[in-house]
Design a protein around this motif. Structure first.
Motif, PDB file in Angstrom:
ATOM      1  N   ILE A 350       0.843  -1.198   0.000  1.00 60.35           N
ATOM      2  CA  ILE A 350       0.000   0.000   0.000  1.00 60.35           C
ATOM      3  C   ILE A 350       0.883   1.255   0.000  1.00 60.35           C
ATOM      4  CG2 ILE A 350      -1.726   1.295   1.351  1.00 60.35           C
ATOM      5  CD1 ILE A 350      -2.992  -1.450   2.033  1.00 60.35           C
ATOM      6  N   ALA A 351       2.010   1.184   0.717  1.00 61.10           N
ATOM      7  CA  ALA A 351       2.959   2.320   0.681  1.00 61.10           C
ATOM      8  C   ALA A 351       3.499   2.528  -0.735  1.00 61.10           C
ATOM      9  CB  ALA A 351       4.100   2.075   1.662  1.00 61.10           C
ATOM     10  N   HIS A 352       3.615   1.440  -1.503  1.00 58.48           N
ATOM     11  CA  HIS A 352       4.059   1.535  -2.908  1.00 58.48           C
ATOM     12  C   HIS A 352       2.872   1.786  -3.846  1.00 58.48           C
ATOM     13  CE1 HIS A 352       7.928  -0.082  -1.661  1.00 58.48           C
ATOM     14  NE2 HIS A 352       8.376  -0.016  -2.910  1.00 58.48           N
ATOM     15  N   LYS A 353       1.702   2.054  -3.261  1.00 52.77           N
ATOM     16  CA  LYS A 353       0.491   2.400  -4.030  1.00 52.77           C
ATOM     17  C   LYS A 353      -0.013   1.265  -4.930  1.00 52.77           C
ATOM     18  CE  LYS A 353       0.519   6.694  -2.532  1.00 52.77           C
ATOM     19  NZ  LYS A 353      -0.363   6.973  -1.397  1.00 52.77           N
ATOM     20  N   VAL A 354       0.023   0.067  -4.362  1.00 57.08           N
ATOM     21  CA  VAL A 354      -0.572  -1.064  -5.080  1.00 57.08           C
ATOM     22  C   VAL A 354      -1.194  -1.989  -4.030  1.00 57.08           C
ATOM     23  CG1 VAL A 354       1.613  -2.403  -5.146  1.00 57.08           C
ATOM     24  CG2 VAL A 354      -0.169  -2.876  -6.833  1.00 57.08           C
ATOM     25  N   ALA A 355      -2.290  -2.677  -4.395  1.00 51.93           N
ATOM     26  CA  ALA A 355      -2.955  -3.537  -3.406  1.00 51.93           C
ATOM     27  C   ALA A 355      -3.429  -4.835  -4.042  1.00 51.93           C
ATOM     28  CB  ALA A 355      -4.149  -2.805  -2.806  1.00 51.93           C
ATOM     29  N   TYR A 356      -3.591  -5.846  -3.180  1.00 53.37           N
ATOM     30  CA  TYR A 356      -4.041  -7.178  -3.596  1.00 53.37           C
ATOM     31  C   TYR A 356      -4.758  -7.789  -2.403  1.00 53.37           C
ATOM     32  CZ  TYR A 356       0.064  -8.180  -0.799  1.00 53.37           C
ATOM     33  OH  TYR A 356       0.955  -8.211   0.244  1.00 53.37           O
ATOM     34  N   VAL A 357      -5.309  -8.987  -2.585  1.00 46.62           N
ATOM     35  CA  VAL A 357      -5.921  -9.683  -1.443  1.00 46.62           C
ATOM     36  C   VAL A 357      -4.967 -10.788  -0.978  1.00 46.62           C
ATOM     37  CG1 VAL A 357      -7.852 -11.088  -0.631  1.00 46.62           C
ATOM     38  CG2 VAL A 357      -8.269  -9.244  -2.248  1.00 46.62           C
ATOM     39  N   PRO A 358      -4.510 -10.723   0.267  1.00 49.47           N
ATOM     40  CA  PRO A 358      -3.688 -11.832   0.775  1.00 49.47           C
ATOM     41  C   PRO A 358      -4.515 -13.119   0.756  1.00 49.47           C
ATOM     42  CG  PRO A 358      -3.615  -9.933   2.264  1.00 49.47           C
ATOM     43  CD  PRO A 358      -4.698  -9.658   1.268  1.00 49.47           C
ATOM     44  N   GLY A 359      -3.865 -14.226   0.364  1.00 53.64           N
ATOM     45  CA  GLY A 359      -4.628 -15.456   0.127  1.00 53.64           C
ATOM     46  C   GLY A 359      -5.094 -16.178   1.374  1.00 53.64           C
ATOM     47  N   ALA A 360      -4.434 -15.955   2.524  1.00 53.10           N
ATOM     48  CA  ALA A 360      -4.734 -16.771   3.716  1.00 53.10           C
ATOM     49  C   ALA A 360      -6.205 -16.688   4.107  1.00 53.10           C
ATOM     50  CB  ALA A 360      -3.843 -16.333   4.874  1.00 53.10           C
TER      51      ALA A 360
END
Ligand code: PLP
Length: 408
Positions: A350-360
């Motif tokens: 998020i600090a690098h301005k990108v997001a995803y969903v962690p799989g756990a």
């Protein structure tokens, strides 16, 4: 006032991941997080014209209550559409729901008492896990392989659960381009799944929002169409093939299974919105869902190709790093090296301005820390390239700092 809460509501949690992903709504973040359909695929002008016409010409119909089973016009259109795909059903085999999430709710209500067992993939759809949790259902995960659920493992977990005296009800499966992994269940495994379900008298809940979004490879028949015993309930949503905001889906089931679903839907919401049902029905009559699908599939194909190309271009060369390359749907799944925790890495992303969903969060056994889901549906091709470039930087830095930590 918490002492007034029911035990099931007291146990219901907001998904921490959904909370974290709220941060990603800032405009400068490229988010591969939400599994939302591409908005440019919504045929909004056609839908607007149909809605206006229905409201002006048929207000007595579309603004009225409908039957619990759903509009005959919509069910007739869906039955014709399915018959073109060699799935032959009568109107009595179709129940219109307020999208598939309601279908999952109805399945929980109709078939499960607290403690009953459902088998599901490792990973599986988070919204289904939330529904199972709300109804205090015991979830037993079964690992996925490249061609879908490991059926030998499924059988040995069924045998173990039976030995422990557990009450098993069914198997939840997302056969095509699964959410979250993008993995498809092979034809051979569909056959074996049916054999196992028959041998242990289990139901199959076949949730298929993505099957019609196939953009390469050959379609595989649905489990429902291969089931000659009527133990499969299929969920088909309009969310990804027409518009998620309509909140519309159909459940396909036969005989007693359909009867109980109708009986539990009635006290749930009486009926699904007549207006949105008629909008979808008129769209199918006037424009045809297949024609619309033929127009939108190339949009998803281009986005998926951009994502896998960017992953290949930017991701570091690390033997633990690999990803799926799905033939349809909205998602690419990434396995990071074992030492990387995708949830711990998210603030850095998020600090690098990108997001995803962690799989756990999609693993019911607490595993999957080193996995993440990337939705390619919502971003433009340029954003996909730039977002994966940023993500690759984050992954590279994380691997480097873990290696440095291990050395010191
Ligand atoms: C596998 C699966 N099932 C069900 C749903 C719920 O879809 P809807 O309620 O919009 O039909 C989703 C949504 O992402 C999904 O991925």
């Amino acid at each position: 006032m918490r002492h007034h809460f029911s035990s099931r509501a007291a146990g219901a949690k907001r998904s921490p991941i959904r909370e974290l992903l709220k941060l990603t709504e800032q405009p400068d973040i490229i988010s591969f997080g939400g599994g939302l359909p591409a908005p440019e695929t919504f045929p909004h002008e056609e839908l607007a014209a149909i809605a206006q016409e229905l409201l002006l010409k048929e207000p007595h119909n579309v603004l009225q209550y409908g039957t619990t089973e759903g509009s005959r016009t919509l069910r007739t259109e869906v039955a014709k559409w399915l018959s073109d795909q060699d799935i032959h059903v009568t109107l009595n085999d179709l129940l219109v729901t307020s999208a598939s999430q309601q279908g999952l709710d109805l399945i929980c209500k109709a078939f499960f008492d607290p403690g009953d067992v459902v088998f599901c993939g490792l990973p599986t759809y988070l919204g289904a896990v939330q529904a199972f949790n709300l109804f205090q259902i015991t979830k037993i995960g079964v690992p996925l392989e490249d061609d879908g659920m490991d059926i030998d493992e499924l059988e040995s977990r069924i045998v173990a659960a039976r030995r422990e005296g557990k009450r098993m009800k069914g198997i939840y499966v997302i056969p095509d381009f699964q959410n979250p992994s993008g993995i498809t269940l092979s034809l051979e495994k569909r056959q074996r799944l049916l054999e196992v379900a028959r041998a242990y008298d289990l139901l199959i809940f076949e949730d298929n929002p993505y099957g019609h979004l196939r953009f390469s490879g050959e379609p595989i028949p649905s489990i429902f169409s291969m089931d000659d015993e009527g133990r499969t309930i299929m969920l088909l949503t309009f969310s990804k093939v027409l518009a998620a905001g309509l909140r519309l889906a159909v459940m396909v089931a036969r005989g007693d299974l359909m009867d109980v679903l109708v009986r539990v839907k009635q006290p749930t919401d009486l009926c699904t919105s007549k207006l949105t049902q008629m909008i979808a029905a008129r769209f199918m009559q006037r424009h045809g869902l297949d024609r619309h699908l033929a127009e939108i599939r190339p949009i998803y194909r281009a986005k998926k190709e951009a994502m896998v190309a960017a992953l290949a271009k930017y991701m570091p060369n690390d033997e633990g790093l690999r990803w799926t390359n799905p033939d349809g749907g909205l998602f690419v799944w990434v396995w990071l090296p074992e030492s990387v925790d995708a949830e711990e890495m998210l603030p850095r992303a998020i600090a690098h301005k990108v997001a995803y969903v962690p799989g756990a969060s999609s693993y019911v056994d607490g595993d999957g820390q080193n996995t993440m889901r990337l939705a390619f549906s919502l971003c433009t091709l340029e954003q996909i390239d730039e977002g994966i470039r940023r993500l690759a930087e984050v992954v590279t830095e994380t691997i480097a700092s873990l290696k440095a930590g291990a050395r010191s």
